[in-house]
Design an enzyme around this catalytic site. Structure first.
Site, short mmCIF file in Angstrom:
data_model
loop_
_atom_site.label_atom_id
_atom_site.label_comp_id
_atom_site.label_asym_id
_atom_site.label_seq_id
_atom_site.Cartn_x
_atom_site.Cartn_y
_atom_site.Cartn_z
N TYR A 71 0.82 -1.22 0.00
CA TYR A 71 0.00 0.00 0.00
C TYR A 71 0.85 1.27 0.00
O TYR A 71 2.04 1.21 0.19
CB TYR A 71 -1.07 -0.01 1.09
CG TYR A 71 -0.72 -0.13 2.54
CD1 TYR A 71 0.56 -0.02 3.04
CD2 TYR A 71 -1.76 -0.34 3.47
CE1 TYR A 71 0.80 -0.12 4.41
CE2 TYR A 71 -1.51 -0.45 4.83
CZ TYR A 71 -0.22 -0.33 5.29
OH TYR A 71 0.02 -0.42 6.63
N GLU A 72 0.20 2.37 -0.25
CA GLU A 72 0.90 3.66 -0.43
C GLU A 72 1.97 3.57 -1.52
O GLU A 72 3.03 4.18 -1.41
CB GLU A 72 1.53 4.13 0.89
CG GLU A 72 0.57 4.38 2.01
CD GLU A 72 -0.56 5.35 1.67
OE1 GLU A 72 -0.39 6.14 0.74
OE2 GLU A 72 -1.62 5.27 2.31
#
Lengths: 606, 606
Positions: free
Chosen positions: B443-444
């Site tokens: 994620y990110e």
């Protein structure tokens, strides 16, 4: 998860174009029937069973898991039916002795079967897999009566088996085993103790479960020299080939684990249970070593199979999912974005998976030829030869188990990575492969134990470096053949350099370890990983050579297949093998860099 | 799992002996109150909250998970009470603007807080963490009215926030976003669309949830240039600072994930929901970049914290568990076997964890000083300076996020490995750390995206190698100071060599990439990992230098602490850093080694 397709083309290529299995089988005492047609037919049937029966249960088995109901383990829906199909197909006895109902085919065929089944559904494959371990132990060390009574229904698959080694206070260090075996007047024993982490310890697939238990007789010496081996069945045989009354064996607990949830991991309690000694008193550990070698190769498969499964699904996703544009310009202008296949970093991950799955498979198939000569009952007559093959396989075993499970786990993580955030969601199944594969570097001896077995025992103690000399000679002989081929030359040249370096590193370690015993343990991990990278490189050279030949002479496989082999070989040599040098560098660091810090100063709260 | 102890000694060492935070704080416009005593007091309180409240909920939260009940998410038992304690402690506004109720302390203090909380209980820390992302966006891009209405209750912690970016068809490639925003006569918008993977999308901790949503207005251009940012609250503000009537926002699904099960990951449906534009129309992506940088550093913490937690517990286990004898002879003859601490390979794993946790923490603390100058409202007055700090932090961000999460995940796997088979059992909690940490590389922005951001954007495109030149100059200046210290000299020398090599690699890539754009993507991963290894080496040199000084001058920490720093530095340079050279080697391989295989031939079924 989308699908699993048995990699029959790759298997065919390895069998016929890389390792010449047809000739190999004809040289075996039990290989006459393993003709190419027969092998094809068996693997084809196996593929169908894996694709149509085992794989569809893989994800549901994880979701449902095993349950402990009224003291007995219930496997997930569909497992019993799948196991019945497995038994009906005669799969358990494929490579087992004819006199106990087996088909007496070479051991390597059993491994090929195991790989496919393990790829389609690893947790399922553990029930017959552990049973095979128990069968091998009985074949080699049981007496005729024990074989008749237990081996026959186990070969059939009607009964299964387990290996009961670990106890709460010890796993690796079996010298600490406390389970007691008290002799009875009739020659049997009463077994009392607790065993933990027993795979397939209980389940509802078979009529009976035959536990092979490590225990101590009352006067046994301390440590590993006082351990004996016992058969302790869940139900006592009724004398007519069936399960009779219950024995003093019960499930203490069913473990909750990170993965392989459809495989039952049990705490087993033995309370004055009837047991029957296998082999000689106090020689249990020696008997176990036979089992361990086969079990370790069986576990090495878990590095290859899940890498293949993860690769297949990541590749399908990468072809279908579209994100961003390729750095070198739009590739699919009619689409909203280019498929992941046009991003070099995604290809790096997919090629790593492919290199591990196919390179690892080649390693297994290479080693399996040694196993054919000496594993489990199919012993050739020349005992010197047997010893030679046993030594060769013994050297390769910790490399296969240690390196392949580490790289296989990495490969399953990359498959998940290709999916991005979707990889973390249960639905797609990619995270299940990671969780299921994580156990592989832990059981049947952690990577650290494999590393010590390789460097300490097989290389330095048993052969004073001879194992590396022999193996690198094989590598060099092969590599020299390819120095005149323009495509193969750079890789052949690298293999020659690695052969020299591997020997040099071994020699240096031998010299240092004479004065500093900690050096063996300090260098072992890097030595193992280095060895694995080199062995896999050797396999990629052999596959590349076979692909070159296939392209030149119009071999059985497609041009795409051969070209992919060459591209993957190049990828391996250029982008994976460089990691071996990092291990070579670290390996010779003084053991002080690990040992100098006192236990007190080794802390987090100062 | 046994325990968590906040690493206050290490923090103290970094703040005062390595990075001279006291002087740094005094140079900041909002640093006057961050005196050493104040910082000590805050971090001490934070440690108590983490050890006594958050950590005890870590394992139970995983077992219970979040549940979707009547369309609303219920967090695990104890989470609401812990969150109330968090709010009462004023933790959410620690580094936020005073005018909206914050304490206006430097951003780095917020990061230190986040690290401790994230180590004690990562899934819990995501609720305030995501809220912080939304707050930062509003601080920088919201108008005064929006700040008053939303930022005030969010700073208090009474309301929380989310970031709604991802949709089913796109995550990385936000140009594909389809969610619609239709303008209304009153200047507001009606938002309709589906967002997936929304962390903290719904929960029962706060009175209201403020979603920051990426969407397109009707006439918006295609791609990323047509994206705007909207505030879409779960409940519409009632004008008196409280949550009023329900908005058209609902939970479509709660994801089942591999880990971080106590953190709610939701599919959010927006059906004609009231939304309010933040910043300018079609400038949403630019606003998002601010958020992303802070979110990425926040995620980098997940490489450090779980490595620390896993290390603490693996170390405790290694000291207590006894197995086998040390290779150099019995160390604890009165015991049945020696503790794991006497096995070099176990120490290799523990030292790797320690090197990653402490080296990673140093990287975060180093970068956080740049963040103090420009993050979230505490803008210094000199805009040129701000840009300089922003550039420096922008260069380090993908290294922190990409490298630390990869190595952190590895470290948690090693912690599990120290436990052997017990690591795979849920009870001990080691496998939970692995599962929870696995998300960090996804994620990110995946590791691949960080790598592209680093090499393609920050190094080649934006600075033509200047970012590397600047950073390596800093490294060299530091290293030269230590060439006369007998202990530090070999490491300082290595840093000097690496500084040269890093520039040379960058230059080579720049030249090749001019003709071959795929080279950027092909080399990016290796470049990222190489950069991370070098940055971490630089930090270990700085820590080693501070430890030498502490020993020589009788610093604040114990001799054990300083000696452990030096031993860990030596371990890092001798046994981890060599992996950087493998990446340097692969990095310059032609992009063909990844791209040459046609999509058709890239297969598993030929």
């Amino acid at each position: 998860m989308a699908s699993y397709k048995a990699p029959l083309t790759d298997v065919n290529f390895l069998l016929n174009e890389v390792f010449d299995y047809p000739s190999h089988y004809q040289r075996l005492s039990n290989g006459a029937e393993a003709t190419p047609d027969m092998v094809d037919a068996i693997l084809g049937e196996c593929a169908k069973f894996c694709e149509n029966t085992l794989f569809p249960l893989y994800q549901s088995g994880d979701q449902e898991g095993c349950k402990l109901v009224d003291g007995e383990v219930k496997t997930p829906a569909g497992y019993k039916e799948a196991y019945d199909e497995y038994v009906a197909g005669g799969w358990q006895g494929l490579s087992s002795l004819e006199e106990y109902g087996g088909q007496n085919l070479p051991a390597s065929l059993g491994l090929m079967k195991q790989e496919m089944m393990g790829t389609a559904n690893w947790p399922f494959s553990m029930y017959p897999g552990l049973s095979m371990g128990a069968m091998n132990t009985l074949q080699l060390h049981g007496d005729e009566d024990q074989r008749q009574t237990y081996l026959t229904p186990m070969t059939e698959g009607r009964w299964t088996g387990t290996m009961c080694l670990t106890e709460p206070q010890c796993g690796t260090d079996l010298g600490q085993v406390r389970t007691k075996a008290v002799p009875q007047e009739d020659g049997s024993y009463r077994i009392t103790g607790t065993k933990i982490f027993i795979s397939s310890g209980d389940h509802d697939l078979a009529e009976n479960i035959v536990h092979i238990v490590l225990a101590r007789t009352p006067e046994a010496p301390k440590g590993t020299k006082g351990i004996s081996l016992f058969i302790v069945p869940k139900y006592l045989p009724d004398g007519k080939g069936n399960a009779g009354e219950a024995n003093g064996v019960s499930v203490g607990a069913l473990e909750e684990k990170m993965g392989i949830k459809a495989s039952a991991t049990c705490t087993m309690n033995f309370d004055d249970a009837n047991g029957y000694m296998v082999g000689e008193e106090n020689k249990g550990m020696e008997c176990m070593f036979t089992f361990m070698n086969t079990a370790r190769i069986g576990t090495a498969i878990q590095g290859v199979g899940p890498a293949e499964l993860s690769y297949q699904n990541a590749l399908a996703y990468a072809k279908e999912r579209r994100s961003m544009r390729a750095l070198s310009g739009k590739k699919e202008p009619e689409q909203v974005a280019d498929s992941l296949m046009y991003h070099a970093d995604v290809r790096r991950m997919l090629l790593t998976q492919k290199a591990v799955a196919e390179g690892g498979r080649a390693m297994l198939y290479d080693a399996a030829q040694y196993a054919d000569h000496m594993v489990c009952g199919h012993l050739e007559e020349d005992t010197k030869k047997i010893q030679k093959y046993d030594d060769k396989l013994g050297f390769l075993t910790p490399i296969l188990k240690g390196f392949l499970t580490e790289k296989g786990y990495e490969a399953t993580n990359l498959g998940m990575q290709v999916f991005g955030g979707h990889g973390y969601i249960k639905e797609h199944g990619m995270e299940q492969i990671v969780r299921d594969t994580r156990i592989a570097t832990l059981y049947e001896g952690t990577t650290g134990i494999q590393a010590l077995d390789l460097l300490g025992r097989k290389v330095l103690m048993m052969t004073q470096g001879g194992a590396v000399r022999d193996f690198t000679l094989r590598m060099s002989n092969e590599a020299r053949k390819h120095l005149t081929d323009s495509t193969l030359r750079p890789w052949a040249w690298q293999i020659l350099k690695l052969a020299t370096q591997w020997n040099w590193l071994t020699f240096r370690l031998m010299v240092i370890a004479r004065k500093d015993r900690d050096m063996v343990s300090a260098a072992a991990h890097d030595f193992l990983m280095y060895s694995g990278y080199v062995y896999m490189a050797f396999m990629w050279l052999r596959m590349a050579a076979a692909a070159r030949q296939g392209l030149a002479e119009g071999g059985d496989q497609s041009e795409d297949f051969y070209n992919a082999k060459l591209a993957t070989a190049e990828f391996y040599f250029e982008r994976m093998l460089p990691q071996a040098q990092g291990h070579a560098d670290s390996m010779l660091s003084p053991s002080d860099t690990l040992m100098q810090l006192g236990n007190e100063a080794f802390a987090f709260d100062y």
